[in-house]
Design a protein around this motif. Structure first.
Motif, mmCIF file in Angstrom:
data_model
loop_
_atom_site.group_PDB
_atom_site.id
_atom_site.type_symbol
_atom_site.label_atom_id
_atom_site.label_comp_id
_atom_site.label_asym_id
_atom_site.label_seq_id
_atom_site.Cartn_x
_atom_site.Cartn_y
_atom_site.Cartn_z
ATOM 1 N N UNK A 55 -8.353 -25.907 -7.482
ATOM 2 C CA UNK A 55 -7.787 -27.176 -7.018
ATOM 3 C C UNK A 55 -6.976 -27.867 -8.110
ATOM 4 N N UNK A 56 -7.369 -27.631 -9.366
ATOM 5 C CA UNK A 56 -6.648 -28.222 -10.490
ATOM 6 C C UNK A 56 -5.420 -27.405 -10.879
ATOM 7 N N UNK A 57 -5.258 -26.236 -10.247
ATOM 8 C CA UNK A 57 -4.084 -25.414 -10.524
ATOM 9 C C UNK A 57 -4.224 -24.522 -11.731
ATOM 10 N N UNK A 58 -5.456 -24.277 -12.194
ATOM 11 C CA UNK A 58 -5.678 -23.380 -13.323
ATOM 12 C C UNK A 58 -6.484 -22.176 -12.838
ATOM 13 N N UNK A 59 -6.395 -21.030 -13.522
ATOM 14 C CA UNK A 59 -7.154 -19.855 -13.082
ATOM 15 C C UNK A 59 -8.645 -20.147 -13.009
ATOM 16 N N UNK A 60 -9.279 -19.680 -11.943
ATOM 17 C CA UNK A 60 -10.706 -19.935 -11.754
ATOM 18 C C UNK A 60 -11.538 -19.379 -12.897
ATOM 19 N N UNK A 61 -11.104 -18.228 -13.432
ATOM 20 C CA UNK A 61 -11.876 -17.598 -14.502
ATOM 21 C C UNK A 61 -11.893 -18.444 -15.772
ATOM 22 N N UNK A 62 -10.881 -19.281 -15.957
ATOM 23 C CA UNK A 62 -10.879 -20.165 -17.123
ATOM 24 C C UNK A 62 -11.995 -21.191 -17.011
ATOM 25 N N UNK A 63 -12.170 -21.738 -15.809
ATOM 26 C CA UNK A 63 -13.255 -22.690 -15.607
ATOM 27 C C UNK A 63 -14.619 -22.066 -15.861
ATOM 28 N N UNK A 64 -14.795 -20.812 -15.430
ATOM 29 C CA UNK A 64 -16.068 -20.112 -15.636
ATOM 30 C C UNK A 64 -16.305 -19.862 -17.118
ATOM 31 N N UNK A 65 -15.238 -19.505 -17.830
ATOM 32 C CA UNK A 65 -15.338 -19.268 -19.272
ATOM 33 C C UNK A 65 -15.787 -20.528 -19.999
ATOM 34 N N UNK A 66 -15.213 -21.661 -19.622
ATOM 35 C CA UNK A 66 -15.571 -22.924 -20.260
ATOM 36 C C UNK A 66 -16.977 -23.375 -19.859
ATOM 37 N N UNK A 67 -17.418 -23.012 -18.643
ATOM 38 C CA UNK A 67 -18.789 -23.330 -18.241
ATOM 39 C C UNK A 67 -19.779 -22.614 -19.148
#
Length: 455
Positions: A55-67
């Protein structure tokens, strides 16, 4: 200026990465039901984070990496032994699926360029990136030391080849989230490149680690020759096992499958068997898993229930789960302190990767490219890095302490430096290119209807 030398890091904590002892104590305290609850929450969290990221327009895998980075591994149930095992299984499954997606028929008409792009293009990118990292960490760039002098360029080379593999799935998810697409043949070439250069990166990493081992040993020329001969032996074993498992897989599918729902279980078992046989035969598990996948993905089956596309489609959810596992694992083993300490050099390295290494490698291959100048320009920008670079970076960094002649304290610090740099390069790459690709596609006027999205 930032020092990436031995003196820049604190003494190592007990256990590799300083996490194993603390994590093991937590698992001793928590009941099994609580452990299952934590694991369930982690998977739920990755799904929620991936949705928010899109929804923020960034790759989903980036969010998982930061989690994963946000979770303090000292207080989780994942000890180092579990992380290493999960990493190995995940990488084997990703390579198996990459083999499945190496569809020769899909790029008929520009197959030779696809091979050149995946092999020569990836290696050129890795070498240019390695040279850039070595340069910016030298005295010329302000006295930043990368590790210590014995392993300066070899370690830079290891980081470079770890970043050789691309991720077309990340590009697809970014474009789908914004409602844009690219011409089908560009999507196919990116998918083929991403599938094939996974195995190229694995082989290149083996060469790089052999080079590392030879530089700190007396009689390094002899050691390097021995390492290269051993690598060639593993390659032969991997090919033989992979081909044999490919024929066995075809026979198994034609004789055992009576319903498509059985393909997932059979595919998983074949992938694990290919890795296991290759590893036991001569430490060639990753190669044999990839080759087995290539055979499965390009075979013709007499069983009407089965096609290469069907096998690939059924294995897709499990592949996505293993990629999520890789990203989450690397986030877990990384710490904010480890990442912040190498941020300047990692940022410069990511700029070299995006604006110099990949575009220059595409420029060198442009005389044989069947694509237009605009399409080549888009190809040069669609070089997102994903799970495989992280997995290979982990694999390469963990090899450092095994090299004869390296002080254990220095080895630990080098491992942290390398993993921090690789983590940061992937984050910058996903953040900058992941956000800009849809706009770049529109700017080049190469976007099309949703029906023409990446397959």
């Amino acid at each position: 200026m930032l020092l990436l030398s031995a003196t820049a890091q604190s003494p190592p904590l007990p256990g590799a990465h300083g996490i194993q002892t603390a994590a093991e104590k937590v698992t001793d305290v928590l009941p099994f039901s609580a452990i299952l609850l934590i694991i369930g929450l982690v998977f739920f969290g990755t799904l929620a984070i991936s949705r928010i990221s899109v929804k923020l327009g960034i790759p989903a895998i980036l969010g998982i990496l930061l989690l994963g980075l946000a979770i303090n591994v000292k207080y989780t149930v994942f000890d180092l032994g579990f992380i290493n095992s999960l990493h190995t299984v995940s990488l084997a499954m990703i390579l198996f699926y990459a083999g499945l997606k190496t569809n020769v028929k899909a790029i008929r008409g520009f197959l030779s360029f696809g091979i050149w792009l995946a092999v020569a293009g990836s290696l050129l990118t890795a070498l240019i990136l390695a040279a850039g990292i070595w340069f910016i960490s030298s005295d010329t760039m302000g006295g930043i030391e990368f590790g210590f002098s014995q392993l300066g360029f070899p370690i830079a080379l290891m980081v470079g080849v770890s970043m050789a593999s691309t991720d077309s799935a990340a590009i697809e998810s970014v474009l789908a989230a914004t409602g844009r697409s690219i011409p089908k043949r560009l999507g196919k070439i990116l998918e083929f490149e991403s599938a094939l250069n996974c195995s190229i990166a694995v082989l290149a990493l083996a060469v790089a680690t052999s080079f590392m081992a030879s530089t700190v040993t007396s009689g390094h020329g002899t050691v390097l020759r021995a390492e290269i001969i051993a690598l060639a032996g593993r390659l032969v074993i991997g090919l033989v096992v992979g081909i044999g498992m490919g024929y066995f897989s075809r026979l198994s599918i034609e004789k055992l499958v009576t319903d498509r729902s059985q393909l997932l279980m059979l595919g998983l078992s074949l992938a694990l068997m290919a890795y296991g046989v290759g590893s036991l035969a001569g430490q060639a598990g990753f190669i044999s898993a990839f080759v087995t996948g290539v055979f499965l993905g390009n075979n013709k089956y007499s069983n009407n229930l089965v096609s290469p596309e069907c096998v690939s489609e059924i294995m897709l959810p499990f592949n996505e789960m293993t990629e999520i596992a890789i990203f989450f694992i690397f986030g877990l083993i990384s710490t904010p302190q480890m990442v912040l300490s190498v941020l300047p050099i990692a940022f410069l390295a990511s700029l070299i990767l995006m604006f110099v290494a990949r575009p220059l490698s595409l420029l060198m291959l442009s005389p044989i490219s069947p694509f237009s100048a605009r399409e080549n320009l888009l190809l040069s920008w669609c070089g997102l890095r994903g799970a495989v670079p992280l997995a290979l970076g982990f694999e390469g960094a963990e090899y450092i302490p095994k090299i004869t002649g390296i002080d254990p304290v220095i080895a630990h610090q080098l491992v942290q430096n390398c993993e921090g740099i690789i983590f940061s390069i992937v984050v910058f790459n996903l953040l900058i290119q992941g956000i800009s690709i849809p706009h770049f596609v529109k700017r080049l006027k190469l976007d099309g209807p949703l029906a023409d999205q990446l397959a």
